[in-house]
Design a protein around this motif. Structure first.
Motif, PDB file in Angstrom:
ATOM      1  N   ALA A   1      35.655  63.397 -20.538  1.00  0.00           N
ATOM      2  CA  ALA A   1      36.375  62.476 -21.419  1.00  0.00           C
ATOM      3  C   ALA A   1      37.487  61.754 -20.662  1.00  0.00           C
ATOM      4  O   ALA A   1      37.703  60.561 -20.829  1.00  0.00           O
ATOM      5  CB  ALA A   1      36.952  63.231 -22.610  1.00  0.00           C
ATOM      6  N   LEU A   2      38.177  62.512 -19.818  1.00  0.00           N
ATOM      7  CA  LEU A   2      39.329  61.922 -19.131  1.00  0.00           C
ATOM      8  C   LEU A   2      38.926  61.093 -17.920  1.00  0.00           C
ATOM      9  O   LEU A   2      39.502  60.046 -17.648  1.00  0.00           O
ATOM     10  CB  LEU A   2      40.276  63.030 -18.661  1.00  0.00           C
ATOM     11  N   LEU A   3      37.945  61.603 -17.172  1.00  0.00           N
ATOM     12  CA  LEU A   3      37.651  61.001 -15.872  1.00  0.00           C
ATOM     13  C   LEU A   3      36.277  60.351 -15.803  1.00  0.00           C
ATOM     14  O   LEU A   3      36.006  59.566 -14.895  1.00  0.00           O
ATOM     15  CB  LEU A   3      37.743  62.072 -14.774  1.00  0.00           C
ATOM     16  N   GLY A   4      35.380  60.675 -16.760  1.00  0.00           N
ATOM     17  CA  GLY A   4      34.006  60.176 -16.686  1.00  0.00           C
ATOM     18  C   GLY A   4      33.922  58.666 -16.720  1.00  0.00           C
ATOM     19  O   GLY A   4      33.127  58.055 -16.025  1.00  0.00           O
ATOM     20  N   GLY A   5      34.793  58.040 -17.546  1.00  0.00           N
ATOM     21  CA  GLY A   5      34.732  56.593 -17.726  1.00  0.00           C
ATOM     22  C   GLY A   5      35.022  55.816 -16.456  1.00  0.00           C
ATOM     23  O   GLY A   5      34.617  54.676 -16.316  1.00  0.00           O
ATOM     24  N   SER A   6      35.724  56.469 -15.526  1.00  0.00           N
ATOM     25  CA  SER A   6      36.013  55.772 -14.276  1.00  0.00           C
ATOM     26  C   SER A   6      34.747  55.639 -13.441  1.00  0.00           C
ATOM     27  O   SER A   6      34.656  54.791 -12.563  1.00  0.00           O
ATOM     28  CB  SER A   6      37.074  56.544 -13.484  1.00  0.00           C
ATOM     29  N   GLY A   7      33.770  56.513 -13.727  1.00  0.00           N
ATOM     30  CA  GLY A   7      32.507  56.422 -13.024  1.00  0.00           C
ATOM     31  C   GLY A   7      32.587  56.804 -11.563  1.00  0.00           C
ATOM     32  O   GLY A   7      31.709  56.483 -10.781  1.00  0.00           O
ATOM     33  N   THR A   8      33.630  57.533 -11.187  1.00  0.00           N
ATOM     34  CA  THR A   8      33.785  57.869  -9.776  1.00  0.00           C
ATOM     35  C   THR A   8      33.281  59.268  -9.466  1.00  0.00           C
ATOM     36  O   THR A   8      33.295  59.689  -8.324  1.00  0.00           O
ATOM     37  CB  THR A   8      35.270  57.815  -9.381  1.00  0.00           C
ATOM     38  N   GLY A   9      32.846  60.004 -10.504  1.00  0.00           N
ATOM     39  CA  GLY A   9      32.422  61.376 -10.270  1.00  0.00           C
ATOM     40  C   GLY A   9      33.610  62.321 -10.207  1.00  0.00           C
ATOM     41  O   GLY A   9      33.463  63.494  -9.880  1.00  0.00           O
ATOM     42  N   ALA A  10      34.809  61.834 -10.519  1.00  0.00           N
ATOM     43  CA  ALA A  10      36.008  62.676 -10.457  1.00  0.00           C
ATOM     44  C   ALA A  10      35.895  63.856 -11.415  1.00  0.00           C
ATOM     45  O   ALA A  10      36.443  64.930 -11.150  1.00  0.00           O
ATOM     46  CB  ALA A  10      37.247  61.847 -10.788  1.00  0.00           C
ATOM     47  N   ALA A  11      35.139  63.675 -12.508  1.00  0.00           N
ATOM     48  CA  ALA A  11      34.971  64.761 -13.464  1.00  0.00           C
ATOM     49  C   ALA A  11      34.319  65.965 -12.790  1.00  0.00           C
ATOM     50  O   ALA A  11      34.718  67.105 -13.010  1.00  0.00           O
ATOM     51  CB  ALA A  11      34.128  64.293 -14.647  1.00  0.00           C
ATOM     52  N   TYR A  12      33.318  65.700 -11.958  1.00  0.00           N
ATOM     53  CA  TYR A  12      32.636  66.807 -11.274  1.00  0.00           C
ATOM     54  C   TYR A  12      33.568  67.476 -10.261  1.00  0.00           C
ATOM     55  O   TYR A  12      33.514  68.672 -10.048  1.00  0.00           O
ATOM     56  CB  TYR A  12      31.398  66.300 -10.536  1.00  0.00           C
ATOM     57  N   VAL A  13      34.388  66.668  -9.611  1.00  0.00           N
ATOM     58  CA  VAL A  13      35.304  67.206  -8.606  1.00  0.00           C
ATOM     59  C   VAL A  13      36.276  68.176  -9.272  1.00  0.00           C
ATOM     60  O   VAL A  13      36.468  69.311  -8.820  1.00  0.00           O
ATOM     61  CB  VAL A  13      36.075  66.074  -7.889  1.00  0.00           C
TER      62      VAL A  13
ATOM     63  N   ALA B   1      41.345  36.916 -30.097  1.00  0.00           N
ATOM     64  CA  ALA B   1      41.421  38.335 -29.719  1.00  0.00           C
ATOM     65  C   ALA B   1      40.599  38.593 -28.464  1.00  0.00           C
ATOM     66  O   ALA B   1      39.546  37.993 -28.267  1.00  0.00           O
ATOM     67  CB  ALA B   1      40.899  39.203 -30.859  1.00  0.00           C
ATOM     68  N   THR B   2      41.106  39.465 -27.626  1.00  0.00           N
ATOM     69  CA  THR B   2      40.363  39.782 -26.406  1.00  0.00           C
ATOM     70  C   THR B   2      39.509  41.032 -26.615  1.00  0.00           C
ATOM     71  O   THR B   2      39.763  41.843 -27.502  1.00  0.00           O
ATOM     72  CB  THR B   2      41.320  40.039 -25.228  1.00  0.00           C
ATOM     73  N   VAL B   3      38.485  41.147 -25.775  1.00  0.00           N
ATOM     74  CA  VAL B   3      37.569  42.284 -25.848  1.00  0.00           C
ATOM     75  C   VAL B   3      37.972  43.297 -24.782  1.00  0.00           C
ATOM     76  O   VAL B   3      38.252  42.925 -23.645  1.00  0.00           O
ATOM     77  CB  VAL B   3      36.120  41.812 -25.616  1.00  0.00           C
ATOM     78  N   ALA B   4      38.028  44.566 -25.148  1.00  0.00           N
ATOM     79  CA  ALA B   4      38.306  45.619 -24.166  1.00  0.00           C
ATOM     80  C   ALA B   4      37.199  46.663 -24.241  1.00  0.00           C
ATOM     81  O   ALA B   4      36.749  47.025 -25.334  1.00  0.00           O
ATOM     82  CB  ALA B   4      39.650  46.275 -24.458  1.00  0.00           C
ATOM     83  N   LEU B   5      36.728  47.104 -23.092  1.00  0.00           N
ATOM     84  CA  LEU B   5      35.656  48.094 -23.067  1.00  0.00           C
ATOM     85  C   LEU B   5      36.235  49.477 -22.763  1.00  0.00           C
ATOM     86  O   LEU B   5      37.094  49.620 -21.914  1.00  0.00           O
ATOM     87  CB  LEU B   5      34.630  47.748 -21.991  1.00  0.00           C
ATOM     88  N   THR B   6      35.747  50.485 -23.494  1.00  0.00           N
ATOM     89  CA  THR B   6      36.090  51.869 -23.167  1.00  0.00           C
ATOM     90  C   THR B   6      34.818  52.525 -22.644  1.00  0.00           C
ATOM     91  O   THR B   6      33.799  52.555 -23.339  1.00  0.00           O
ATOM     92  CB  THR B   6      36.586  52.620 -24.416  1.00  0.00           C
ATOM     93  N   TRP B   7      34.879  53.041 -21.420  1.00  0.00           N
ATOM     94  CA  TRP B   7      33.672  53.548 -20.769  1.00  0.00           C
ATOM     95  C   TRP B   7      33.507  55.039 -20.952  1.00  0.00           C
ATOM     96  O   TRP B   7      34.481  55.788 -20.991  1.00  0.00           O
ATOM     97  CB  TRP B   7      33.713  53.231 -19.268  1.00  0.00           C
ATOM     98  N   ALA B   8      32.256  55.455 -21.036  1.00  0.00           N
ATOM     99  CA  ALA B   8      31.956  56.887 -21.063  1.00  0.00           C
ATOM    100  C   ALA B   8      30.739  57.124 -20.185  1.00  0.00           C
ATOM    101  O   ALA B   8      29.828  56.294 -20.148  1.00  0.00           O
ATOM    102  CB  ALA B   8      31.693  57.341 -22.491  1.00  0.00           C
ATOM    103  N   ASP B   9      30.734  58.238 -19.488  1.00  0.00           N
ATOM    104  CA  ASP B   9      29.642  58.582 -18.582  1.00  0.00           C
ATOM    105  C   ASP B   9      28.700  59.548 -19.286  1.00  0.00           C
ATOM    106  O   ASP B   9      29.116  60.619 -19.717  1.00  0.00           O
ATOM    107  CB  ASP B   9      30.243  59.238 -17.330  1.00  0.00           C
TER     108      ASP B   9
END
Lengths: 321, 417
Positions: free
Chosen positions: A276-288, B84-92
């Motif tokens: 949740a905290l680090l996954g969105g950065s997409g850097t793999g920091a979550a795994y680290v 209004a501007t668009v902002a993306l929240t990313w999830a892996d």
């Protein structure tokens, strides 16, 4: 007054029972449900992997069987997915009887490698088995048709179901621990040859342990399928499923009643929050971050966190006295 | 026992962590959740999609009059929401269906996104969109192609990308057109890798062909991780099909072309289904011996004054790479969603959903070669389509349909000289 050693487990279960109700946040409630689900499969693995010391890396086969049994019954016959749970358990018995005797002739690492190979084989079989959805996988009901489909927006019903299963499993394990079987298994874990020389029916008791362990792992798989509503060869039979059970049990402490639960309480929220905290950065920091914490625990408490209990418990008793 | 009690108590403590990172959204920002495979096997694709989506957001949020009539390019932000501007929240999604579902729940309940995009792997799209459905949050899938995603009776799920049956339709239309020139195209072989991607597209191929009364002459499934494909190539060589369609990943596509070369076999028509044939390393390693290979793509940069050419240039400036088909399809999904939010003039999920249902974008307002965007009752874009492109020299050029072609179709497959 309940004696202290009895009070512990009771307190754990009471806290577990009310924990998710303390927050109204659906995401935390979901994490709580996932914690208990992971604790079921790790505790099930613990019966053969912990008590009997047979480190299986093939338990994904049982998890997959349970998950597939649920979604196959839904996909082919339109039954609610939970109806597949008994079928998954029966199938797990059959599989245990087939793979148990030959693999139990292997010792130590060879047993681990043997079980690993069987699970890898199972994954390939499923990929090529059209009836079971092949590589594409199976999905659960898209929309709840009735309450029996157990499709809820809220995670609390799942939590309650999972917790009941976990309590049953831990109660059984507790009984087993104090029975002849528990002593036999620990003797086998400590040294198979020595146990055999003392007259322990080693092969038979290892098989009993595998039957129990496999059945509950299959049940965990069914519950997973009910909650997630989808399974494919990788998410059912993938090697990571097996590894997760081993890591969670090892972290909390193998061969102890509450070890796997402790491992799950720490690891699952850790996985979810690092993502949740680090996954969105997409850097793999979550795994680290995740890997680093496991390394630290392994460094400072190689026997799992359960190793620390006696120390703390002694401290606690002294204070109470 | 007390340690386990502490463990339990640590649970809410750990749970507080993400709350700290939650930032308060400014009133003029529209928050959209984006679930992608940012790590794991498909990490490279997910990262590329992220770069593409960030470019799309820049195009929407800042004025790009040179890109008009592309939706929302001309002005800054969403005009109907006061800019209004668009902002993306990313999830892996980490490539896991269970993680994707957790991601969706978190984006909805923690980050309060008003709509979502995602999630690359069809399995992850399936589970995350199920969560969105239960919460009543619009979900636009721009890149997942599995057939079972639509047809679940969902109210909140929309897919802009073409999927299996569309690709099958494209190949069959193309082959029917080629047949008019007198070339035989009746005997079709489908060679596909045996996991979900290959199997599902091959299934669509067989069923779509059957519906037109065409029987697929040969179907060969193989394991993409294998190191030798000569048995499959020998099977083809013996059957001598008119057309070979590959549904393959990268290393296996390369292996097939090399094996064709080694065994001196040239099928008259070779079609690759995107993926492996589109990978830059495919052209680099086997380009010189794969001349005339056909491929599909919904995105083609086109002529220097076109929207697509300019977007490709912007993307290349950011990343040093040309915009690929998957990233472009994902960007298009985001544009469609933002267009709907703008038309809704509201960030209320129900209003956005209603606007999505009414979506009717002409091809001129898109950045991709669809015939438009219009959803059927299942939420599938019925105007999704692709182009046939052909490897000529060092790059693919659009060759079919004729009105979008920039080069002449060259048949038969030449391979090497």
């Amino acid at each position: 007054m309940i004696p202290l050693r009895r009070a512990g487990p009771v307190a754990v279960l009471v806290i577990l029972a009310i924990a998710p109700f303390l927050t109204a946040n659906p995401f935390y409630q979901r994490i709580a449900a996932l914690v208990v689900l992971a604790a079921i499969s790790a505790s099930a693995w613990n019966v053969i992997g912990g008590y009997a010391g047979q480190i299986s890396f093939g338990h994904s086969i049982y998890f997959g069987i349970g998950a597939y049994a649920s979604l196959l019954l839904f996909g082919r016959f339109g039954l609610p997915p939970i109806a597949g749970a008994p079928l998954g358990i029966i199938a797990s018995f059959v599989v245990s009887l087939i793979i148990g005797p030959p693999t139990f002739r292997l010792r130590g690492h060879y047993f681990s490698m043997g079980t690993f190979a069987i699970a890898a084989l199972a994954e390939i079989l499923i990929v090529n088995w059209k009836f079971a959805g092949g590589a594409i996988g199976l999905m659960g009901p898209a929309m709840p048709r009735s309450l029996a489909d157990l499709l809820f927006r809220n995670s609390l019903p799942y939590y309650a179901i999972f917790l009941a299963v976990l309590a049953l499993l831990l109660a059984l394990t507790h009984l087993m621990q104090r029975s002849r079987m528990g002593f036999y298994l620990r003797a086998i874990g400590a040294g198979e040859r020595a146990a055999e020389s003392l007259g322990v029916p080693v092969q038979r008791y290892k098989l009993y342990a595998l039957l129990i362990s496999g059945a509950f792992t299959a049940l965990a798989g069914s519950l997973y399928a009910v909650m997630i509503g989808f399974v494919d060869p990788e998410s059912g039979f993938g090697i990571l499923i097996s590894v997760n059970m081993v890591v969670i049990a090892a972290l909390g402490g193998v061969g102890t009643l509450f070890g796997p639960l402790v491992g799950a309480i720490i690891l699952v929220p850790l996985q979810e929050t690092t993502n949740a905290l680090l996954g969105g950065s997409g850097t793999g920091a979550a795994y680290v971050a995740y890997g680093l914490i496991i390394m630290l625990i392994a460094r400072f408490s190689p026997g799992g966190l359960a190793e620390l209990w006696p120390l703390i418990n002694r401290h606690g008793r002294r204070r109470a006295a | 026992m007390s340690i386990s009690r502490r463990g339990v108590l640590a649970l809410p403590a750990l749970a507080v962590l993400p709350a700290l990172s939650e930032h308060v959204m400014a009133a003029e920002t529209v928050s959209i959740g984006y679930i992608e495979a940012l790590t794991g096997n498909a990490g490279a694709a997910g990262q590329s999609i992220k770069q593409g989506a960030e470019l799309a957001v820049e195009i929407i949020n800042t004025p790009h009059p040179d890109l008009a009539p592309l939706t929302l390019a001309k002005n800054a932000g969403l005009p109907n929401l006061g800019g209004a501007t668009v902002a993306l929240t990313w999830a892996d999604n980490q490539g896991s269906p269970a993680v994707a579902a957790s991601d969706a729940l978190r984006l909805i309940t923690q980050d309060h996104v008003v709509a979502m995009c995602g999630a690359y792997q069809s399995s992850c799209t399936l589970t995350s969109s199920a969560v969105a459905e239960r919460y009543g949050i619009p979900y636009v899938a721009g890149e997942s192609v599995a057939a079972n995603l639509t047809g679940r009776g969902y109210k909140w799920f929309f897919r802009t990308t073409p999927y299996g049956p569309d690709f099958a339709r494209l190949y069959l239309d193309f082959l029917a057109d080629v047949a008019k020139s007198g070339r035989a195209t009746g005997k079709i072989a489908v060679v596909h890798e045996n996991t979900d991607y290959g199997t599902s597209v091959a299934d669509s191929m067989v069923s779509t062909a059957a519906a037109r009364g065409i029987k697929i002459a040969q179907r060969i499934a193989y394991n993409a991780n294998g190191t030798d494909v000569s048995p499959q190539v020998l099977q083809l060589k013996e059957a001598q099909p008119d057309v070979v369609i590959f549904i393959s990943y990268t290393s296996d596509s390369i292996l097939y072309i090399k094996t064709f070369h080694t065994l001196g076999y040239r099928p008259p028509i070779v079609i690759g289904d995107d993926s492996g044939f589109s990978d830059p390393s495919f052209i680099k390693t086997v380009g010189p011996i794969a001349q005339g290979a056909l491929n599909r793509s919904a995105f083609v940069p086109g002529k220097p004054d076109s929207i697509t050419y300019k977007i490709n240039a912007l993307f290349k400036k950011r990343t040093g790479r040309d915009l690929d088909d998957t990233t472009a399809r994902s960007m298009q999904g985001l544009f469609v969603l933002c267009d709907a939010i703008n038309r809704a003039g509201s960030t209320k999920p129900e209003a956005i959903r209603e606007a999505l249902v009414k979506t009717d974008l002409p091809p001129g307002e898109l950045m991709i070669g669809y015939e438009g965007v219009k959803f059927n009752a299942q939420g599938q874009n019925i105007l999704a389509y692709s182009l046939m492109i052909q490897l000529q020299g060092e790059s693919y050029v659009p060759v079919w349909p004729a009105n979008q072609a920039s080069a002449k179709l060259e048949l038969p497959f030449k391979g090497w000289t």
